[in-house]
Each structure stands twice: as C-alpha cells, then as structure tokens.
Design an enzyme around this catalytic site. Sequence first.
Site, PDB file in Angstrom:
ATOM      1  N   HIS A 151       0.816  -1.219   0.000  1.00 44.76           N
ATOM      2  CA  HIS A 151       0.000   0.000   0.000  1.00 44.76           C
ATOM      3  C   HIS A 151       0.850   1.270   0.000  1.00 44.76           C
ATOM      4  O   HIS A 151       0.354   2.361  -0.278  1.00 44.76           O
ATOM      5  CB  HIS A 151      -0.992   0.002   1.174  1.00 44.76           C
ATOM      6  CG  HIS A 151      -0.385   0.259   2.518  1.00 44.76           C
ATOM      7  ND1 HIS A 151      -0.123  -0.741   3.431  1.00 44.76           N
ATOM      8  CD2 HIS A 151      -0.004   1.411   3.123  1.00 44.76           C
ATOM      9  CE1 HIS A 151       0.383  -0.219   4.541  1.00 44.76           C
ATOM     10  NE2 HIS A 151       0.463   1.097   4.370  1.00 44.76           N
ATOM     11  N   ASP A 181       0.120  -7.617   1.251  1.00 43.70           N
ATOM     12  CA  ASP A 181       0.515  -6.227   1.476  1.00 43.70           C
ATOM     13  C   ASP A 181       2.027  -6.087   1.637  1.00 43.70           C
ATOM     14  O   ASP A 181       2.511  -5.359   2.498  1.00 43.70           O
ATOM     15  CB  ASP A 181      -0.201  -5.629   2.696  1.00 43.70           C
ATOM     16  CG  ASP A 181      -0.043  -4.107   2.756  1.00 43.70           C
ATOM     17  OD1 ASP A 181       0.170  -3.486   1.697  1.00 43.70           O
ATOM     18  OD2 ASP A 181      -0.113  -3.546   3.872  1.00 43.70           O
ATOM     19  N   GLY A 257       3.436   6.530   7.972  1.00 44.61           N
ATOM     20  CA  GLY A 257       4.845   6.700   7.596  1.00 44.61           C
ATOM     21  C   GLY A 257       5.705   5.577   8.118  1.00 44.61           C
ATOM     22  O   GLY A 257       6.762   5.278   7.574  1.00 44.61           O
ATOM     23  N   SER A 259       4.693   2.559   8.033  1.00 39.54           N
ATOM     24  CA  SER A 259       4.363   1.401   7.206  1.00 39.54           C
ATOM     25  C   SER A 259       5.556   0.976   6.358  1.00 39.54           C
ATOM     26  O   SER A 259       6.159   1.798   5.665  1.00 39.54           O
ATOM     27  CB  SER A 259       3.184   1.731   6.285  1.00 39.54           C
ATOM     28  OG  SER A 259       2.002   1.901   7.021  1.00 39.54           O
ATOM     29  N   LEU A 307       5.981  -8.325 -14.589  1.00 40.05           N
ATOM     30  CA  LEU A 307       5.750  -7.848 -15.959  1.00 40.05           C
ATOM     31  C   LEU A 307       4.797  -6.662 -15.940  1.00 40.05           C
ATOM     32  O   LEU A 307       3.843  -6.615 -15.157  1.00 40.05           O
ATOM     33  CB  LEU A 307       5.197  -8.981 -16.819  1.00 40.05           C
ATOM     34  CG  LEU A 307       6.135 -10.186 -16.988  1.00 40.05           C
ATOM     35  CD1 LEU A 307       5.472 -11.249 -17.847  1.00 40.05           C
ATOM     36  CD2 LEU A 307       7.463  -9.755 -17.596  1.00 40.05           C
TER      37      LEU A 307
END
Length: 398
Positions: A151, A181, A257, A259, A307
Amino acid sequence: MDDFHNVKDTTTNNKNFKKKFNKKKFSKIISYVLVGLICSILGGGISTLACLYIIPKSSAFTNTPLYENIIKNANTNSPSLSASTVSSSKGGLTVSEIAKKVGPVVVGVSVKSTSSYSNGFFDNGSESNEEDGMGSGIIISNDGYILTNYHVISNANRVTVILNNKTEVPAKVINYDSALDVAVIKVTKDVKMPAVAELGSSDNMQVGDSVVAIGNPLGKELLGSVTSGIISSTNRQISVGNSSQTLLQTDAAINPGNSGGALVNSLGQVIGINSAKVSGSGVEGLGFAIPIDIVKPKINSLLKPILKIGFAGRDITPEVAKEYNKPEGVYVVQLEEFSPAEKCGLQPGDIITKFDGKSVKSVNDINKIKASHNSGDTVKIEISRDGKNKTLSLKLSE
C-alpha cells in the site's frame, strides 16, 4: 604343704599371664581396625575428589565416548529456547544498541502518485491531482533490494528511497503481493547500502517479548524514529481491505509513515514489517506488523521483476454492465506514458474483454494471466471501443 602352696601360686600366675596376653591381643586388633578405618576414609575421600574434580577435567576423560554421550544427551534433552529466553540469558541488546544496529537498515520510501476524479463510472479521470506519499522500507541486500508494504507503493508513478544519512536515490517497483501487502523495490542508482537487515523468526516470539519499531512517521522530518514496546499478540486476525491477515500486535507506537518499517526483537533481528495501526478517540497502543516468517518464503519470487502493462483500470461488474449497457471486463481509466499499454494502442475508455484469448472480468484476472508469461512475450488483447470490437498486440516487459 609347701608343695601344695607352690602349685597353687603357679596356677594364679598362669591366669595373670593369660589376662595380660589377651589384653595385648585385643589392643593389637583394635589398632588394626582403626588403621583400616582411617585408610578407608582417606581412600574414599581421595577417590571422590578424583571423580568429582580431577578426572572430569582431564583430557583422558573428556576425549572418551562416555563424555561425548553425556554432553550430547544433555543438549538433546534440554528444552528449546525462545527468542526472549535467549536474549535473557545473553542479556540481549539495549534499545540504543538496537537503534544503532538496525537504524541504517530502515529507509524512507517517498512516492508520487496521480489520483483521478470523475463524476461517473465511465468518466476518464477528467480531473487529476499528483499526491505525495511517505512510508518506510527495509534493506534486504547489498544490491539495493528493499522490502516495504504494497500500500506504500501502489499507484506510484515515481519512487525515491531516502537513506539514513538523508541521501535520496531513485528506485523502481520490482514486484509485489497485494493480498499480503508486501512489495520489493530496488534502488536504480549505484550507491553503497549502509547496512543489510538480519531477519529473525516471528514464530519464536511470545506475548510479552520486548520489541522495537523503527520507521519514518509523518514524513521526512522524523526519519528513523525509534519506539519500543512489547508483543501484545502473536496471531491477531485483522481485516485489511477485503482480506483477513494474521498479524503481530504490539503496543510500540506505529504511525502513518511507519508502514514498511522494521519491527525488531531484542537481538536486533527483524521479526515483522510494520503495516497498520488502529486509531481513534481513546485508542492507544494498537499497532500491527506482518510476521517475517510469512514473508520469507515469498522473498525469492518477489525479487523477480513483475511484468508491466501500464494502465489503471476499473472492474465492470455484471451490475455495472447492465446499468450502463456495457460488456463485462476491465475499463481503462488511465495509461502510463511510454508503457506497453500505450505502445500497443490501448486508449482510455477501452473495455478489455479478453486477455491472451481468455475472458477477463477484473484487473486481478489480467494479472493472473500475465504472471504465466515472460518478459518479451506478445499477447492479444480484445477490447470494446465505441461499441466495436478490436484486437491489439501487447508486448510484455519489465
């Protein structure tokens, strides 16, 4: 008479002689017994001393199979130690020592992304706005590969890594797992990494174990902030978006922040990736991290470049298709400049109905098909444009 008395006197003398003889014999026996007892005591003491102190320390004993078996059995029968027990026996590291060891491993991840706003489902982003975002990351190789949260970098047009010495270097997204995540980015400039993280084991953590969170809450100004706390739960089920994750819960302060930053045990090993917190009036000390033991098996695949197609899209559900009289598929909202999508002739407003000959109804469907291909492969895309069907050839690239 005299002869009688002489005989009587001789008998008395014989009795006295026998008494003296027996007394000497008894004394000699007692002395033998005492000598034997003393020797036994001394011999036993010397033997005990040799068994307890002298022989065990001699090389003649430590090199024997008996000694090796004793040591082996002692190690085998001893209980396994958790991280908290090990750190307790070894003293662990202080918070300042952990900060010194792990601080250089944690970087800032600055991103720029474009948000589009529309008045309806099929408006092609008539208004757009560039937004800045800030997160954290963990250096996992000297080559500049960095772990972070998905995220943090989702929808990013540009990614910049900020090292602990405030140096800013460009980076690119390598791969990600949106359901977990997690993502991997890589520094694209030739620069020496200040340090590489030591990954520990989240499975060994116990409720009450000490932890330290390192990250960049609220932006560049607070780069490398350190907070400490304990593990509150080792397997908390938390709903994140449309999925449920098993996370570590901690009361160490985790803020926006943080994270993608590191949750570290008392040995200075990364045991989690900070990912979320519960906020609100009256809520304190509810932070969560992705257990590193869930991430480690996926790292090798995340190091392989994903890709790229290069468009942002919306899923057209059966309900939306019916309401707007459109085919089910993926609606193209925006294209990335110079991307394979733009080069193949895809346009905003197109609806992708088939990808590589397979019907698709969501962006996830396209990503699953794409994952079966290699860089350089060309796939056919069937689209609906202004009510007409059209086929395009798209060349996949990293």
